[in-house]
Write a protein that holds these residues in place. Structure first.
Motif, PDB file in Angstrom:
ATOM      1  N   ASN A 421       1.177  -1.010   0.371  1.00  0.00           N
ATOM      2  CA  ASN A 421       0.325   0.316  -0.076  1.00  0.00           C
ATOM      3  C   ASN A 421       1.032   1.326  -0.100  1.00  0.00           C
ATOM      4  N   GLU A 422       2.027   0.834   0.720  1.00  0.00           N
ATOM      5  CA  GLU A 422       2.679   2.438   0.572  1.00  0.00           C
ATOM      6  C   GLU A 422       3.746   2.723  -0.721  1.00  0.00           C
ATOM      7  N   PHE A 423       4.031   1.790  -1.284  1.00  0.00           N
ATOM      8  CA  PHE A 423       4.454   1.891  -2.423  1.00  0.00           C
ATOM      9  C   PHE A 423       3.682   2.296  -3.366  1.00  0.00           C
ATOM     10  N   GLU A 424       2.421   1.449  -3.245  1.00  0.00           N
ATOM     11  CA  GLU A 424       1.263   2.313  -4.538  1.00  0.00           C
ATOM     12  C   GLU A 424       1.417   3.594  -3.784  1.00  0.00           C
ATOM     13  N   LEU A 496       4.949  14.849  -1.769  1.00  0.00           N
ATOM     14  CA  LEU A 496       6.637  14.853  -1.598  1.00  0.00           C
ATOM     15  C   LEU A 496       7.220  14.309  -0.506  1.00  0.00           C
ATOM     16  N   TYR A 497       7.097  15.122   0.197  1.00  0.00           N
ATOM     17  CA  TYR A 497       7.415  14.258   1.749  1.00  0.00           C
ATOM     18  C   TYR A 497       7.112  13.639   2.344  1.00  0.00           C
ATOM     19  N   MET A 498       6.058  12.782   2.413  1.00  0.00           N
ATOM     20  CA  MET A 498       5.589  11.670   2.683  1.00  0.00           C
ATOM     21  C   MET A 498       5.954  10.218   1.693  1.00  0.00           C
ATOM     22  N   SER A 499       5.990  10.795   1.248  1.00  0.00           N
ATOM     23  CA  SER A 499       6.527   9.531   0.049  1.00  0.00           C
ATOM     24  C   SER A 499       8.701   9.757   0.012  1.00  0.00           C
ATOM     25  N   LYS A 500       9.245  10.489   0.406  1.00  0.00           N
ATOM     26  CA  LYS A 500      10.111  10.208   0.510  1.00  0.00           C
ATOM     27  C   LYS A 500      10.348   9.634   2.099  1.00  0.00           C
ATOM     28  N   ILE A 501      10.065   9.898   3.224  1.00  0.00           N
ATOM     29  CA  ILE A 501       9.998   9.067   4.090  1.00  0.00           C
ATOM     30  C   ILE A 501       9.576   7.827   3.741  1.00  0.00           C
ATOM     31  N   ILE A 502       8.143   7.132   4.168  1.00  0.00           N
ATOM     32  CA  ILE A 502       8.011   6.256   3.613  1.00  0.00           C
ATOM     33  C   ILE A 502       8.742   5.071   2.237  1.00  0.00           C
ATOM     34  N   VAL A 503       9.697   6.440   1.567  1.00  0.00           N
ATOM     35  CA  VAL A 503      10.654   5.442   0.514  1.00  0.00           C
ATOM     36  C   VAL A 503      11.962   4.954   1.187  1.00  0.00           C
ATOM     37  N   GLU A 504      12.355   5.992   1.999  1.00  0.00           N
ATOM     38  CA  GLU A 504      14.314   6.279   2.636  1.00  0.00           C
ATOM     39  C   GLU A 504      13.607   5.747   3.823  1.00  0.00           C
ATOM     40  N   LYS A 505      12.878   5.897   5.117  1.00  0.00           N
ATOM     41  CA  LYS A 505      12.409   5.469   6.400  1.00  0.00           C
ATOM     42  C   LYS A 505      12.462   3.864   6.819  1.00  0.00           C
ATOM     43  N   LEU A 511      14.267   8.141  -3.554  1.00  0.00           N
ATOM     44  CA  LEU A 511      13.725   8.648  -3.451  1.00  0.00           C
ATOM     45  C   LEU A 511      14.590   9.710  -4.318  1.00  0.00           C
ATOM     46  N   LYS A 512      15.026  10.487  -5.163  1.00  0.00           N
ATOM     47  CA  LYS A 512      15.744  11.214  -6.276  1.00  0.00           C
ATOM     48  C   LYS A 512      15.156  11.729  -6.918  1.00  0.00           C
ATOM     49  N   VAL A 513      15.163  12.687  -7.095  1.00  0.00           N
ATOM     50  CA  VAL A 513      14.772  13.621  -8.907  1.00  0.00           C
ATOM     51  C   VAL A 513      15.712  14.571  -9.469  1.00  0.00           C
ATOM     52  N   LYS A 514      15.403  14.274 -10.576  1.00  0.00           N
ATOM     53  CA  LYS A 514      16.858  14.818 -11.599  1.00  0.00           C
ATOM     54  C   LYS A 514      16.156  16.136 -12.696  1.00  0.00           C
ATOM     55  N   GLU A 515      16.724  16.138 -13.688  1.00  0.00           N
ATOM     56  CA  GLU A 515      16.433  17.049 -14.790  1.00  0.00           C
ATOM     57  C   GLU A 515      16.438  15.712 -15.879  1.00  0.00           C
ATOM     58  N   GLY A 516      14.977  15.495 -16.235  1.00  0.00           N
ATOM     59  CA  GLY A 516      14.819  14.674 -17.555  1.00  0.00           C
ATOM     60  C   GLY A 516      14.956  15.339 -18.678  1.00  0.00           C
ATOM     61  N   LYS A 517      14.765  14.542 -19.724  1.00  0.00           N
ATOM     62  CA  LYS A 517      14.738  14.866 -21.182  1.00  0.00           C
ATOM     63  C   LYS A 517      14.003  16.545 -21.289  1.00  0.00           C
ATOM     64  N   ALA A 518      12.935  16.479 -21.348  1.00  0.00           N
ATOM     65  CA  ALA A 518      11.522  17.218 -21.331  1.00  0.00           C
ATOM     66  C   ALA A 518      11.323  18.003 -19.941  1.00  0.00           C
ATOM     67  N   ARG A 521      12.291  13.985 -13.912  1.00  0.00           N
ATOM     68  CA  ARG A 521      12.581  12.407 -13.809  1.00  0.00           C
ATOM     69  C   ARG A 521      12.728  11.981 -11.620  1.00  0.00           C
ATOM     70  N   PHE A 522      11.680  11.329 -11.521  1.00  0.00           N
ATOM     71  CA  PHE A 522      12.016  10.892  -9.770  1.00  0.00           C
ATOM     72  C   PHE A 522      12.447   9.114 -10.388  1.00  0.00           C
ATOM     73  N   GLU A 523      13.076   8.710  -8.971  1.00  0.00           N
ATOM     74  CA  GLU A 523      13.595   7.844  -9.182  1.00  0.00           C
ATOM     75  C   GLU A 523      13.627   7.120  -8.606  1.00  0.00           C
ATOM     76  N   ILE A 524      12.918   6.184  -8.502  1.00  0.00           N
ATOM     77  CA  ILE A 524      12.675   5.046  -6.490  1.00  0.00           C
ATOM     78  C   ILE A 524      13.680   3.697  -6.751  1.00  0.00           C
ATOM     79  N   ILE A 525      14.434   3.653  -6.027  1.00  0.00           N
ATOM     80  CA  ILE A 525      15.740   3.045  -5.920  1.00  0.00           C
ATOM     81  C   ILE A 525      15.375   1.824  -4.676  1.00  0.00           C
ATOM     82  N   LEU A 526      14.670   0.916  -4.262  1.00  0.00           N
ATOM     83  CA  LEU A 526      14.628  -0.349  -3.896  1.00  0.00           C
ATOM     84  C   LEU A 526      15.494  -1.505  -3.401  1.00  0.00           C
ATOM     85  N   PRO A 527      15.532  -1.757  -1.944  1.00  0.00           N
ATOM     86  CA  PRO A 527      16.468  -3.054  -2.429  1.00  0.00           C
ATOM     87  C   PRO A 527      15.399  -4.078  -2.631  1.00  0.00           C
TER      88      PRO A 527
END
Length: 528
Positions: A421-424, A496-505, A511-518, A521-527
């Protein structure tokens, strides 16, 4: 253990508040003395190394100057001979005889024993009778006699053969050899310059004994050495003067430190009393602050739930709009047929089945939303593709109504073991945020792309849009609580604040954000 305690006590006695200023002076003096010693040592060492380099250059320059002087003397004599040949009425034989007499009468410097000597070349290829000696004030016994190139000096060098070879090749030669010095019977090293005078087939030469050059070098070397020694001595005195001044300054500073320490001790005593009083109430204050933070977090979570509820209601409305329209059409058709008297049992069964199908779809939608927001605290293994399909059930109608294209490229075999549920909720937050940006910026042909890849022991989910990117710097600021780029009451700044807490804690990911082509670009890295 006992030894360690004993050492600590000795150390404390050795350095205390009472003697710290003296210890500073002692340490400062030791450091400064060591520095001055090292500076002096390396200065003296480098100075004498430079002295040796300068002396090598000086010696080389002295020899170069001597060569230049010898060459200049011969050039002057040849110029005189050519001048006399053009001004005199004598024939060539008489002119040669006058030149020989003139050169024999030239007095050489007694101190340096340099003199001019001339060979009449008989055979340019050398041999026993290669030349006849015409001028040599140092060897009158050889005048007019044939000279051999096979003659060797005291070191066994055939120096006449050596200079004659240079004469054949380039018309001149600088040659070193040993020869008896004037006024002595000793053989000394000599440097001579030989020049070929083609008009009379003569070799005119002048030389200087090396020990005369070395005398001048030794005198200059001694003079330069004394000057270097004086310079070294003066600099060492300056270093010692600087050390003395530093010691005096350090003593004055030490006295000032004593005064500061005394004032500091009084201040510490006063602050200690205040700290003691503060410590008595500190635990109570900490408990109060913890309680305040807990209440704040609860309010934040509650607010997040209300926002999620609002999103859910909005999405349910989007999802039910079409089924309700279909259900309304079925009821209107039944009513119309009934009024026309054409509603038979078969038609009624058919339309009832259609209505049941629509109601079942709406019930299934309610189950999807209820399962999505139902709290689950246990980890579970699930397919990443299935989770994405569940998310699309909730958000697809909203995206479709706003003509936002969404592309999902997820491997069917990728699985995660975490809180479903938290991932969704995290994915839904990011998609909703992208949707709002695309609508706000009025992007033509808006799109959202979701991709995934497996790297080592991690699964990376990438969500990218063409909304124009994040305009704030640094970009990580968007994860701060209550930060929003939306106008008025459109945004709360906690999604997004709650999303970062869920992913990282909770999920131990990133949870990282970058500049995409247009856009973003959000990247969620999970084990895995």
């Amino acid at each position: 253990m006992i030894t360690k305690i004993h050492f600590t006590e000795v150390e404390v006695k050795f350095i205390s508040e009472k003697n710290i200023s003296k210890m500073i002076i002692y340490i400062f003096i030791i450091i400064m003395t060591t520095m001055i010693f090292l500076i002096s040592y390396f200065y003296v060492k480098n100075t004498y190394e430079d002295f040796e380099i300068q002396m090598e250059k000086f010696v080389q320059d002295q020899y170069d100057d001597q060569k230049s002087a010898l060459k200049k003397e011969i050039n002057t004599i040849i110029d005189i001979i050519n001048y006399n040949a053009t001004k005199s009425d004598e024939d060539e034989r008489e002119l040669k005889a006058d030149t020989v007499r003139l050169l024999n009468n030239i007095k050489f410097n007694r101190d340096k024993s340099n003199y001019i000597f001339v060979y009449q070349i008989m055979n340019m290829q050398g041999g026993d009778n290669f030349a006849k000696l015409l001028v040599n004030p140092n060897r009158p016994d050889l005048l007019g006699k044939p000279i051999s190139t096979n003659y060797k000096d005291s070191n066994g060098k055939k120096f006449r053969e050596a200079f004659l070879k240079d004469i054949r090749q380039k018309g001149e030669s600088f040659t070193k050899y040993t020869y008896n010095k004037v006024y002595t019977n000793e053989a000394k090293m000599k440097l001579s310059y030989f020049r070929y005078f083609k008009r009379w087939n003569w070799v005119i030469a002048v030389g200087v004994y090396v020990d005369d050059i070395e005398k001048e070098i030794a005198i200059n070397k001694e003079h330069l050495k004394k000057r270097v020694q004086n310079q070294v001595f003066q600099n060492i005195l300056l270093f010692l003067l600087f050390l003395s001044m530093a010691i005096v300054i350090s003593i004055l500073i030490s006295q000032k430190i004593d005064e500061v320490l005394k004032s500091y001790q009084e201040s510490v005593h006063s602050k200690s009393q205040e700290l003691k009083e503060l410590n008595e109430t500190l635990e109570k204050r900490v408990e109060q602050e913890i309680e305040k933070n807990r209440e704040h977090e609860q309010l934040l979570v509650q607010k997040s739930r209300f926002i999620a509820l609002g999103e859910m209601i909005s999405n349910i409305a989007h999802q039910w709009r079409q089924p309700l329209s279909e259900l309304s059409t079925i009821l209107m058709f039944i009513k119309f047929k009934y009024n026309m008297g054409q509603l038979d049992e078969e038609l009624m069964k058919k339309k009832s089945k259609e209505a049941d199908r629509v109601l079942e779809y709406m019930s299934h939608t309610i189950d999807d939303f209820r399962n999505f927001f139902m709290p689950k605290k246990a980890k579970e293994q699930f397919s990443l593709k299935t989770a994405m399909d569940s998310i699309m059930t909730i958000v697809s109608s909203s995206l479709s109504n706003n003509r936002i294209s969404i592309t999902i490229c997820i491997d069917n075999n990728l699985k995660l073991n975490t809180y479903l549920n938290e991932f969704e909720q995290v994915i839904l937050n990011i998609i909703t945020n992208a949707k709002d940006i695309l609508i706000k910026n009025k992007i033509k042909k808006p799109w959202i792309k979701i991709d995934s890849k497996e790297v080592d022991e991690n699964i990376i989910i990438i969500v990218e849009d063409n909304g124009g990117g994040i305009k704030v710097e640094p970009k990580s600021k968007i994860f701060e609580p209550y930060f929003t780029t939306k106008n008025g009451s459109d945004g709360t700044g906690i999604g997004l604040y709650m999303s970062k807490i869920i992913v990282e804690k909770n999920m131990k990911g990133e949870l990282k954000v970058k500049e995409g082509k247009a856009g973003a670009r959000f990247e969620i890295i999970l084990p895995k």
